[in-house]
Enzyme design. Structure first.
Site, PDB file in Angstrom:
ATOM      1  N   GLU A  45       4.192  -1.692   3.320  1.00  0.00           N
ATOM      2  CA  GLU A  45       4.656  -1.329   4.663  1.00  0.00           C
ATOM      3  C   GLU A  45       5.196   0.106   4.642  1.00  0.00           C
ATOM      4  O   GLU A  45       5.660   0.591   3.600  1.00  0.00           O
ATOM      5  CB  GLU A  45       5.776  -2.310   5.084  1.00  0.00           C
ATOM      6  CG  GLU A  45       6.332  -2.029   6.470  1.00  0.00           C
ATOM      7  CD  GLU A  45       7.205  -3.160   7.017  1.00  0.00           C
ATOM      8  OE1 GLU A  45       7.528  -4.096   6.256  1.00  0.00           O
ATOM      9  OE2 GLU A  45       7.558  -3.097   8.210  1.00  0.00           O
ATOM     10  N   ASN A 192       2.866  -9.343  14.002  1.00  0.00           N
ATOM     11  CA  ASN A 192       3.712  -9.695  12.861  1.00  0.00           C
ATOM     12  C   ASN A 192       5.042 -10.199  13.393  1.00  0.00           C
ATOM     13  O   ASN A 192       5.646  -9.562  14.268  1.00  0.00           O
ATOM     14  CB  ASN A 192       3.963  -8.467  11.976  1.00  0.00           C
ATOM     15  CG  ASN A 192       5.037  -8.738  10.921  1.00  0.00           C
ATOM     16  OD1 ASN A 192       4.792  -9.434   9.937  1.00  0.00           O
ATOM     17  ND2 ASN A 192       6.245  -8.224  11.143  1.00  0.00           N
ATOM     18  N   GLU A 193       5.470 -11.337  12.904  1.00  0.00           N
ATOM     19  CA  GLU A 193       6.774 -11.890  13.291  1.00  0.00           C
ATOM     20  C   GLU A 193       7.002 -11.723  14.798  1.00  0.00           C
ATOM     21  O   GLU A 193       8.034 -11.179  15.227  1.00  0.00           O
ATOM     22  CB  GLU A 193       7.909 -11.296  12.447  1.00  0.00           C
ATOM     23  CG  GLU A 193       7.735 -11.602  10.978  1.00  0.00           C
ATOM     24  CD  GLU A 193       8.961 -11.362  10.098  1.00  0.00           C
ATOM     25  OE1 GLU A 193       9.949 -10.791  10.564  1.00  0.00           O
ATOM     26  OE2 GLU A 193       8.910 -11.784   8.924  1.00  0.00           O
ATOM     27  N   TYR A 259      11.464 -15.743   2.666  1.00  0.00           N
ATOM     28  CA  TYR A 259      12.150 -14.905   1.677  1.00  0.00           C
ATOM     29  C   TYR A 259      13.199 -15.728   0.954  1.00  0.00           C
ATOM     30  O   TYR A 259      13.842 -16.601   1.555  1.00  0.00           O
ATOM     31  CB  TYR A 259      12.804 -13.692   2.358  1.00  0.00           C
ATOM     32  CG  TYR A 259      11.779 -12.630   2.718  1.00  0.00           C
ATOM     33  CD1 TYR A 259      11.293 -11.765   1.748  1.00  0.00           C
ATOM     34  CD2 TYR A 259      11.280 -12.512   4.007  1.00  0.00           C
ATOM     35  CE1 TYR A 259      10.340 -10.796   2.054  1.00  0.00           C
ATOM     36  CE2 TYR A 259      10.320 -11.542   4.323  1.00  0.00           C
ATOM     37  CZ  TYR A 259       9.865 -10.690   3.336  1.00  0.00           C
ATOM     38  OH  TYR A 259       8.923  -9.734   3.628  1.00  0.00           O
ATOM     39  N   GLU A 316       4.117 -13.077   3.644  1.00  0.00           N
ATOM     40  CA  GLU A 316       5.316 -12.378   3.140  1.00  0.00           C
ATOM     41  C   GLU A 316       6.149 -13.383   2.374  1.00  0.00           C
ATOM     42  O   GLU A 316       6.543 -14.413   2.937  1.00  0.00           O
ATOM     43  CB  GLU A 316       6.148 -11.787   4.292  1.00  0.00           C
ATOM     44  CG  GLU A 316       5.530 -10.544   4.880  1.00  0.00           C
ATOM     45  CD  GLU A 316       6.410  -9.862   5.928  1.00  0.00           C
ATOM     46  OE1 GLU A 316       7.658  -9.902   5.794  1.00  0.00           O
ATOM     47  OE2 GLU A 316       5.841  -9.294   6.869  1.00  0.00           O
ATOM     48  N   GLN A 365       7.409  -6.334  -1.614  1.00  0.00           N
ATOM     49  CA  GLN A 365       6.274  -5.526  -1.286  1.00  0.00           C
ATOM     50  C   GLN A 365       5.798  -4.799  -2.529  1.00  0.00           C
ATOM     51  O   GLN A 365       6.559  -4.699  -3.477  1.00  0.00           O
ATOM     52  CB  GLN A 365       6.652  -4.523  -0.205  1.00  0.00           C
ATOM     53  CG  GLN A 365       7.133  -5.183   1.097  1.00  0.00           C
ATOM     54  CD  GLN A 365       7.254  -4.193   2.270  1.00  0.00           C
ATOM     55  OE1 GLN A 365       6.941  -3.011   2.165  1.00  0.00           O
ATOM     56  NE2 GLN A 365       7.748  -4.663   3.410  1.00  0.00           N
TER      57      GLN A 365
HETATM   58  O1  AHR Z   1       9.292  -7.079   4.265  1.00  0.00           O
HETATM   59  C1  AHR Z   1      10.318  -6.613   5.058  1.00  0.00           C
HETATM   60  C2  AHR Z   1      10.296  -7.186   6.467  1.00  0.00           C
HETATM   61  O2  AHR Z   1      10.523  -8.560   6.404  1.00  0.00           O
HETATM   62  C3  AHR Z   1       9.016  -7.074   7.226  1.00  0.00           C
HETATM   63  O3  AHR Z   1       8.866  -5.854   7.845  1.00  0.00           O
HETATM   64  C4  AHR Z   1       9.118  -8.164   8.231  1.00  0.00           C
HETATM   65  O4  AHR Z   1       7.879  -8.695   8.610  1.00  0.00           O
HETATM   66  C5  AHR Z   1      10.020  -9.193   7.544  1.00  0.00           C
HETATM   67  O5  AHR Z   1      11.059  -9.593   8.356  1.00  0.00           O
END
Ligand code: AHR
Length: 511
Positions: A45, A192-193, A259, A316, A365
């Site tokens: 990103e 995205n999101e 995450y 992600e 990432q």
């Molecule tokens: O990876 C960091 C961020 O996490 C990304 O931009 C987003 O899609 C997610 O919330």
């Protein structure tokens, strides 16, 4: 004499019981799904030092480069065999207007990267730079279309610009910008999101928006990917799948984001280096929950798509800690320790075991951001523990999954327990590869890998481990966490006993 035999009997029983505690049964007679190599994918990103400095330094840089791409990073990524790379975001994608990033660099407008540190984005790395980079490292591109602040027309024109060989204003523009032939881009993310930074939409609304966009994102073999849920947001999946009813041909996959935060709290997430056993345990606990998320989202998807055409992509995933001291908090820079290696191995085992429905996964990432495989500091580069796990697990790319069942002991910390071991197995070209993680930071575990009725002549292994659970690799220092050969016994009578050291990730190959 009697006492001797009794002692011997109980020792044998105890030994058998100890081993029986940790047994991985390999069901070689069952045919598993193909493990798509894209499960080993990455995400890049315009965020902090991921693109600029991490991948791209420009042709005039003193850092050795190939057409502006860092030579050291290019070599390391080629070696890693990156199958797919997602770009340009993330939250950035829904602020990105692709036409800002084409043509002569001096004419490209600048924008402010509002999500990540408020820094100026000069657009010197755009569509050509990304797609040429993918060609250079031999990876498939995955483009994320701006839905939040973009238009359907913009999306349709990007598709045309990138993939078309027709004569059209967009293909003429591409040729004028130096690229005669189209690129081969199969993977297109539509937003995205969109439940958050990508437009704060409700699932019912986004399902309609998706359908609108998807009709204009067309091409042979395209995989169009809808924004799926975050973590355990089952309502999002339910409403989305409902909204796609009768239109499933427009969607080839939906994405899941999860995450791993040690504390589970977005305020104070926990340090990437300074942690003890409590944070070790919680991190692994908070990563293992993804297995349930995957299972339950798939159950919902199956209700609406009984033929299981729509795939799940975890586009992600990875650890997210507090930013390193004295770094821009918007740059999401963190260290990567032995704990991250175990997190990576565990997630990859889970994804492999769901290979029938998970078609892709992208760790967040690729360079310098969150759980990256590479970190750079000016002209220096380090390969992180996560890099070595990906390298070791590459044997699973496009291999056939071997269904397994695992009986194992628990790892218990202050009254809470998680399974001490996780594993997955695959076969390619007659070689069986088994990857195993030991989550217990205090104790080695002995695992019997059982494959009754099959004989293998030899076994060899590799390991990623280190002395301490918070060891990491740092600039200018010898690597503390790396991959090395791992001695394994000879398989006998359909069994191989593997002794996995505390906090380590292991690969065993049977031939
Ligand atoms: O990876 C960091 C961020 O996490 C990304 O931009 C987003 O899609 C997610 O919330």
């Amino acid at each position: 004499m009697k006492t001797y035999f009794l002692t011997l009997f109980f020792s044998v029983m105890a030994f058998t019981w100890m081993n029986a505690q940790n047994t991985l049964y390999l069901h070689l007679e069952e045919e598993g799904a193909k493990i798509n190599k894209e499960i080993y994918g990455h995400f890049s990103e315009h965020l902090g030092k991921c693109i600029y400095e991490g991948i791209y330094v420009g042709e005039d840089s003193n850092i050795p480069n190939i057409d502006g791409y860092r030579t050291d990073v290019v070599e390391a990524l080629k070696e890693l065999k990156v199958p797919v790379l997602r770009w340009p975001g993330g939250c950035f994608a829904d602020t990105y207007h692709w036409k800002d990033g084409i043509g002569p660099k001096e004419d490209r407008p600048s924008i402010v990267n509002v999500h990540w540190g408020g820094v100026t984005e000069d657009n010197s790395f755009g569509t050509h730079e990304f797609l040429n980079f993918c060609e250079l490292i031999g990876t498939e591109p995955y483009l994320s279309i701006n839905v939040g602040s973009g238009t359907v027309r913009e999306a349709a024109e990007w598709v045309e610009y990138v993939t078309s060989s027709n004569e059209s204003p967009m293909t003429e523009l591409r040729k004028k910008n130096g690229r005669e032939d189209p690129w081969d881009v199969k993977f297109w993310g539509i937003g995205n999101e969109t439940w958050g930074c990508g437009g704060d939409m409700r699932p019912e609304y986004y399902a309609d928006v998706y359908r609108h966009f998807a009709g204009y994102v067309r091409g042979r073999g395209f995989q169009r990917i809808a924004v799926g849920p975050s973590g355990s947001d089952y309502n999002w999946t339910e409403k989305l799948m409902q909204g796609f009813s009768g239109k499933n041909h427009l969607v080839q996959g939906i994405s899941l984001h999860h995450y791993t935060l040690p504390t589970g709290n977005w305020g104070a997430k926990g340090s990437s280096t300074d942690f003890g056993e409590e944070m070790w345990f919680k991190t692994l606990h908070n990563t293992l929950v993804i297995e349930e998320f995957i299972r339950r989202h798939l159950e919902i998807m199956d209700k609406y798509d009984p033929h299981k055409r729509v795939k799940l992509l975890v586009d992600e995933w990875g650890t997210w800690y507090d930013p390193l001291p004295e770094t821009n908090p918007g740059f999401l820079q963190q260290q990567n320790s032995m704990r991250d290696a175990v997190v990576a191995g565990t997630n990859l085992n889970i994804f492999n075991n769901h290979a029938d429905r998970i078609s892709m996964a992208n760790i967040a990432q690729i360079v310098n951001v969150l759980q990256s495989v590479i970190m750079t500091n000016e002209e220096q580069m380090v390969l992180t523990p996560t890099y070595y796990v990906f390298k070791m697990y590459n044997v699973h790319q496009d291999a056939q999954l071997i269904p397994t069942s695992l009986a194992c002991e628990n790892y218990t910390f202050e009254g809470e327990s998680i399974p001490a071991v996780n594993a997955s197995a695959s076969v390619k070209d007659g070689v069986v590869s088994i990857t195993l993680c030991n989550l217990n930071p205090n104790k080695a575990v002995s695992v019997d890998c059982n494959f009754p009725g099959s004989e293998f002549k030899s076994a060899e292994g590799k390991i990623v481990t280190s002395e301490k659970m918070n060891d990491y690799n740092d600039f200018g220092q010898e690597e503390k966490v790396t991959m090395s050969d791992f001695k394994v016994k000879k398989p006998t009578n359909g069994n191989l006993n593997v002794e996995i050291p505390a906090h380590s990730v292991v690969l065993v190959q049977l031939k």
